[in-house]
Motif scaffolding. Structure first.
Motif, PDB file in Angstrom:
ATOM      1  N   GLU A  17      -7.966 -23.059 -27.482  1.00 35.25           N
ATOM      2  CA  GLU A  17      -7.793 -22.795 -28.906  1.00 35.25           C
ATOM      3  C   GLU A  17      -6.780 -21.695 -29.157  1.00 35.25           C
ATOM      4  O   GLU A  17      -6.101 -21.677 -30.181  1.00 35.25           O
ATOM      5  N   LEU A  20      -3.370 -23.476 -29.079  1.00 31.98           N
ATOM      6  CA  LEU A  20      -3.147 -24.662 -29.897  1.00 31.98           C
ATOM      7  C   LEU A  20      -2.689 -24.296 -31.307  1.00 31.98           C
ATOM      8  O   LEU A  20      -3.081 -23.264 -31.857  1.00 31.98           O
ATOM      9  N   LYS A  21      -1.895 -25.174 -31.891  1.00 27.84           N
ATOM     10  CA  LYS A  21      -1.532 -25.010 -33.287  1.00 27.84           C
ATOM     11  C   LYS A  21      -2.680 -25.506 -34.152  1.00 27.84           C
ATOM     12  O   LYS A  21      -3.608 -26.149 -33.677  1.00 27.84           O
ATOM     13  N   ALA A  24      -3.656 -29.195 -33.830  1.00 29.46           N
ATOM     14  CA  ALA A  24      -4.274 -29.530 -32.560  1.00 29.46           C
ATOM     15  C   ALA A  24      -5.689 -28.982 -32.492  1.00 29.46           C
ATOM     16  O   ALA A  24      -6.593 -29.617 -31.940  1.00 29.46           O
ATOM     17  N   THR A  25      -5.891 -27.779 -33.045  1.00 27.98           N
ATOM     18  CA  THR A  25      -7.229 -27.191 -33.052  1.00 27.98           C
ATOM     19  C   THR A  25      -8.183 -28.043 -33.877  1.00 27.98           C
ATOM     20  O   THR A  25      -9.323 -28.297 -33.468  1.00 27.98           O
ATOM     21  N   SER A  27      -7.948 -31.196 -34.452  1.00 25.65           N
ATOM     22  CA  SER A  27      -8.203 -32.437 -33.715  1.00 25.65           C
ATOM     23  C   SER A  27      -9.224 -32.215 -32.603  1.00 25.65           C
ATOM     24  O   SER A  27     -10.114 -33.047 -32.382  1.00 25.65           O
ATOM     25  N   LEU A  28      -9.095 -31.070 -31.914  1.00 28.69           N
ATOM     26  CA  LEU A  28     -10.036 -30.751 -30.846  1.00 28.69           C
ATOM     27  C   LEU A  28     -11.451 -30.596 -31.393  1.00 28.69           C
ATOM     28  O   LEU A  28     -12.417 -31.137 -30.845  1.00 28.69           O
ATOM     29  N   ASP A  31     -12.916 -33.903 -32.263  1.00 35.42           N
ATOM     30  CA  ASP A  31     -13.359 -34.625 -31.074  1.00 35.42           C
ATOM     31  C   ASP A  31     -14.704 -34.093 -30.588  1.00 35.42           C
ATOM     32  O   ASP A  31     -15.585 -34.868 -30.183  1.00 35.42           O
TER      33      ASP A  31
END
Length: 224
Positions: A17, A20-21, A24-25, A27-28, A31
């Protein structure tokens, strides 16, 4: 958490984290949330199917347990690892229930002095069987909890219990292992899953359902 820590591979998203941008964070985290929801749905579906598949057996076992409790019988539970804590929880549910009448129940895992003494002096395979020899009598109840259904010390204890006139119950996962179709197991509750986590979750609910059913039949026996 440092990247140098040997356990960092277990939780890669914590360090990730930081690098990550925002997109992306997000999205993570999505998930991770989806994974948690999928596991919860899987657990719920398994618990429902397990209760349905074992409903008749729970009822039959509860009738016999209630009859034995009414006649002065006692409950002894035991297991290894996570099943050790599950067996203790089940015994305490009967002995110190949130409602209804307490019933005599003990977990053979509860006294570490006894368990370690027996394990050291006579061998781990006998840690539960020896306690049953000392404490149990005909008319009592023995419950062995396992995910595999194959633990040698549980099988030894169940054989001892059966020989002494106890009503024997096994909780197992997968296909039931050596508990299934075993002449020393009067009732075998099987949670048909390959996941230890899901098995133990469903076994906990089965134990609670068994407790409810015993009290339902216990009241009927007492009123008869």
């Amino acid at each position: 958490m440092s990247h140098d820590e040997p356990t960092g591979f277990l939780y890669p998203f914590i360090d990730a984290e930081e690098d990550l941008k925002d997109g992306a964070t997000a999205s993570l985290l999505a998930d991770l949330a989806a994974s948690a929801q999928a596991k919860a749905s899987e657990s719920l579906a398994l618990r429902r199917s397990t209760l349905e598949a074992n409903a008749d057996l729970v009822n039959r076992a509860a009738i016999e347990m209630a009859r034995r409790f009414e006649a002065g019988g006692r409950l002894f539970t035991f297991g290894n690892g996570g099943s050790c804590t599950d067996s203790t929880t089940l015994a305490r549910l009967f002995a110190r229930p949130p409602l209804n009448t307490p019933l005599p129940a003990w977990s053979l895992n509860d006294d570490p002095a006894i368990v370690t003494a027996l394990g050291n002096d006579v061998g781990f395979e006998l840690v539960f069987a020896r306690q049953l020899i000392a404490r149990a009598r005909a008319g009592d109840i023995a419950v062995a909890m396992s995910t595999s259904g194959n633990s040698p010390n549980l099988l030894t204890a169940l054989a001892e219990a059966r020989q002494r006139g106890l009503y024997t119950i096994g909780f197992a996962g997968y296909d039931g292992g050596a508990f299934a179709n075993n002449p020393n197991v009067d009732a075998c509750f099987v949670v048909r899953s390959q996941s230890v986590h899901r098995i133990q979750e469903s076994q906990a609910l089965l134990g609670y359902q068994l407790w409810l059913a015993v009290h339902s039949h216990d009241q009927a026996v007492g009123a008869a």
